[in-house]
Design an enzyme around this catalytic site. Structure first.
Site, short mmCIF file in Angstrom:
data_model
loop_
_atom_site.label_atom_id
_atom_site.label_comp_id
_atom_site.label_asym_id
_atom_site.label_seq_id
_atom_site.Cartn_x
_atom_site.Cartn_y
_atom_site.Cartn_z
N ASN A 1 0.87 -1.18 0.00
CA ASN A 1 0.00 0.00 0.00
C ASN A 1 0.91 1.23 0.00
O ASN A 1 1.50 1.55 1.02
CB ASN A 1 -0.88 -0.05 1.26
CG ASN A 1 -1.70 1.22 1.47
OD1 ASN A 1 -1.80 2.06 0.58
ND2 ASN A 1 -2.29 1.35 2.65
N HIS B 1 -9.35 1.34 5.25
CA HIS B 1 -8.06 1.49 5.94
C HIS B 1 -8.25 2.45 7.11
O HIS B 1 -9.03 3.41 7.02
CB HIS B 1 -7.02 2.02 4.95
CG HIS B 1 -5.64 2.00 5.53
ND1 HIS B 1 -5.20 2.94 6.43
CD2 HIS B 1 -4.62 1.12 5.37
CE1 HIS B 1 -3.96 2.64 6.80
NE2 HIS B 1 -3.59 1.54 6.17
P1 PGA Z 1 2.96 0.19 7.65
O1 PGA Z 1 1.49 0.43 7.05
O2 PGA Z 1 3.48 -1.09 7.07
O3 PGA Z 1 3.75 1.39 7.23
O4 PGA Z 1 2.80 0.11 9.14
C1 PGA Z 1 0.62 -0.65 6.88
C2 PGA Z 1 -0.69 -0.17 6.34
O5 PGA Z 1 -1.14 0.92 6.73
O6 PGA Z 1 -1.32 -0.84 5.51
#
Ligand code: PGA
Length: 243
Positions: free
Chosen positions: A10, A94
């Site tokens: 993402n 999300h």
């Molecule tokens: P992160 O984000 O791996 O930077 O913690 C994960 C996400 O928000 O999907």
């Protein structure tokens, strides 16, 4: 039938056209991995990313969509538009969208219905805050989010769940292996299609912790934020899914 792991990146609000060389760097590892590999770039890069991924087996997806197919919704993007640009998956609910845009479970459910109607696969995100975990409410919060945001008729439809504890996102903190195991088992028990639905873990997944998380029986892949921006880190996570 074993579930194929899904390693999803993402990119959030990161990425310019110059960053598309990333796909050349991960194409080889993705092709030799038994896992499915997905990148959700910003919508501005979706069509170009899809073109780069043609013939690589890598999928691309959106990070959100509107619940309606078309109409007077300035600035929004529909599931049909994402599909038209080459998307196969769409991340929904999300925690950054729930927090920054006030998205409720009901809104996420309507978006999930729209994504399925467009023939795409929703990735529905759930997860508790730090305060909710400390109050012993993590499982109740997550199962309520699931009940509220799963599409109306999910039977026989492919969908993906991502368990992302809010306090673990972008913080460098990860849930303990036993907390992840317990939550994923609870999520699986609450799903209409428990045997086939993939449940991803997300929240500071990185090369150093990917292998232990992906080895858990109910963890069917990872939703990766920060570590999906660097091809070498993301490659290590893809490789961890093959071990
Ligand atoms: P992160 O984000 O791996 O930077 O913690 C994960 C996400 O928000 O999907």
């Amino acid at each position: 039938m074993p579930r194929t792991a899904l390693i999803a990146g993402n990119w959030k609000m990161n990425g310019l056209a110059a960053d598309l060389d990333f796909f050349d760097a991960i194409a080889g590892p993705a092709a030799s991995s038994p896992a499915d590999v997905l990148i959700c770039p910003p919508a501005t890069l979706l069509a170009a990313a899809a073109a780069r991924c043609a013939d690589t087996g890598i999928s691309v997806g959106g990070q959100d969509c509107h619940a309606h197919e078309a109409g007077a919704h300035t600035g929004d993007i529909s599931a049909a538009m994402l599909k038209d640009a080459g998307a196969r998956y769409v991340i929904l609910g999300h925690s950054e969208r729930r927090a920054d845009h006030g998205e409720s479970d009901a809104m996420i459910r309507a978006k999930a219905d729209a994504v399925l109607a467009a023939g795409l696969i929703p990735i529905i995100c759930v997860g508790e805050t730090k305060a909710e975990r400390e109050a012993g409410k993590a499982q109740a919060v997550v199962t309520a989010q699931l009940a509220g945001s799963l599409p109306d008729n999910p039977q026989n439809m492919e969908l993906v769940i991502a368990y992302e504890p809010v306090w673990a996102i972008g913080t460098g903190l990860t849930a303990s292996v036993s907390d992840v195991e317990e939550m994923h088992a609870a999520i699986r028990a609450a799903l209409p299609e428990p045997l086939t639905t993939r449940i991803l873990y997300g929240g500071s997944v990185k090369p150093a912790n990917a292998e232990s998380l992906l080895a858990l029986p109910d963890v069917d892949g990872a939703l990766v934020g920060g570590a999906s921006l660097k091809a070498s880190d993301f490659t290590s996570i893809i490789n961890a899914a093959g071990r």
